[in-house]
Design a protein around this motif. Structure first.
Motif, short mmCIF file in Angstrom:
data_model
loop_
_atom_site.label_atom_id
_atom_site.label_comp_id
_atom_site.label_asym_id
_atom_site.label_seq_id
_atom_site.Cartn_x
_atom_site.Cartn_y
_atom_site.Cartn_z
N THR A 211 2.15 -30.20 19.55
CA THR A 211 2.59 -31.82 19.16
C THR A 211 3.20 -31.31 17.69
O THR A 211 4.22 -32.01 17.30
CB THR A 211 1.79 -32.87 19.30
N THR B 3 7.87 -23.30 11.82
CA THR B 3 7.78 -23.99 13.22
C THR B 3 6.89 -23.18 14.34
O THR B 3 6.22 -23.64 14.98
CB THR B 3 9.04 -24.16 13.61
N LEU C 120 6.14 -29.52 17.28
CA LEU C 120 7.41 -30.05 17.75
C LEU C 120 8.12 -31.24 16.64
O LEU C 120 9.36 -31.25 16.49
CB LEU C 120 7.23 -30.96 19.01
N ALA C 121 6.96 -31.94 16.18
CA ALA C 121 7.31 -32.62 14.94
C ALA C 121 7.79 -31.85 13.76
O ALA C 121 8.89 -32.52 13.28
CB ALA C 121 6.04 -33.55 14.42
N ALA D 233 9.52 -29.19 14.01
CA ALA D 233 10.84 -28.77 14.52
C ALA D 233 11.89 -29.60 14.40
O ALA D 233 13.00 -29.33 13.86
CB ALA D 233 10.68 -28.18 16.06
N VAL D 234 11.66 -30.82 14.97
CA VAL D 234 12.34 -32.00 14.59
C VAL D 234 12.78 -32.35 13.20
O VAL D 234 13.86 -32.56 12.65
CB VAL D 234 11.93 -33.25 15.38
N LEU D 235 11.71 -32.30 12.16
CA LEU D 235 12.05 -32.57 10.55
C LEU D 235 13.05 -31.49 10.02
O LEU D 235 13.87 -31.72 9.56
CB LEU D 235 10.61 -32.75 9.96
N THR E 219 3.65 -24.40 15.85
CA THR E 219 3.51 -24.50 17.38
C THR E 219 2.36 -23.94 17.90
O THR E 219 1.54 -24.48 18.94
CB THR E 219 4.91 -24.33 18.14
N THR F 227 20.36 -29.78 9.11
CA THR F 227 21.69 -30.38 10.04
C THR F 227 22.29 -31.40 9.01
O THR F 227 23.49 -31.35 8.81
CB THR F 227 21.44 -31.01 11.28
N THR G 84 15.00 -29.42 11.56
CA THR G 84 16.15 -29.41 12.14
C THR G 84 17.21 -30.44 11.61
O THR G 84 18.38 -30.18 11.22
CB THR G 84 16.13 -29.30 13.93
N THR G 85 16.60 -31.81 11.64
CA THR G 85 17.25 -32.85 11.27
C THR G 85 17.63 -32.41 9.69
O THR G 85 18.84 -32.72 9.34
CB THR G 85 16.34 -34.10 11.04
#
Length: 153
Positions: free
Chosen positions: A35, A26, A38-39, A41-43, A30, A49, A45-46
């Motif tokens: 951009t 990540t 961030l994509a 990071a979201v993938l 970055t 989780t 993290t999801t």
């Protein structure tokens, strides 16, 4: 009765490695493109989780019913019988394998197709339930199996 589902050393090592690699990937992405970073990071993290929410933490037994508890859900099933213990050797068909634990549908040598709820690969209790064959990584497995033995007079 409540029994913990502990992690083994391999699970802890895989989890730390994946988390470290994810953070590094990540950060690198970055630096290259905010951009895209961030994509990623979201993938990441999801995904992590969801894996954590599915990982079992303990099991409870009441009569012939067993409940497997994780941060995100509780699964209750009726136990029809037991088949001893087995090590998790086989293929993951669908689910999580190694990050936080082993959860999902597996094909295990000597057992066949089954659902696994564990945070380790060795000495899993084999339960025959109303949902099919289930492997549970409760500690100690013998205590879980004994809870479902027929009463002797």
């Amino acid at each position: 009765m409540r029994l913990p589902i502990p992690s083994d050393r391999t699970t802890r090592l895989v989890t730390v490695s994946v988390l470290s690699f994810s953070c590094a990937a990540t950060a690198f992405t970055t630096l290259w493109n905010v951009t895209a970073g961030l994509a990623v990071a979201v993938l990441v993290t999801t995904s992590l989780t969801v894996a954590w929410l599915l990982t079992p933490t303990y099991v409870t037994v009441r009569g012939r019913r067993v409940t497997i508890v994780s941060p995100g859900r509780r699964i209750t099933m009726t136990v029809k019988g037991t088949r001893g213990t087995v090590d998790l050797r086989g293929a993951r068909l669908l689910g999580v394998g190694g990050v936080f634990g082993y959860v999902g549908l597996y094909r295990v040598k000597g057992v066949g197709r089954c659902h696994v709820y564990s945070r380790r690969r060795s000495r899993l209790a084999v339960l025959e339930t109303d949902r099919g064959t289930v492997l549970v990584g409760a500690e100690p497995p013998e205590k879980l199996l004994k809870a479902f033995e027929p009463a002797t007079s």
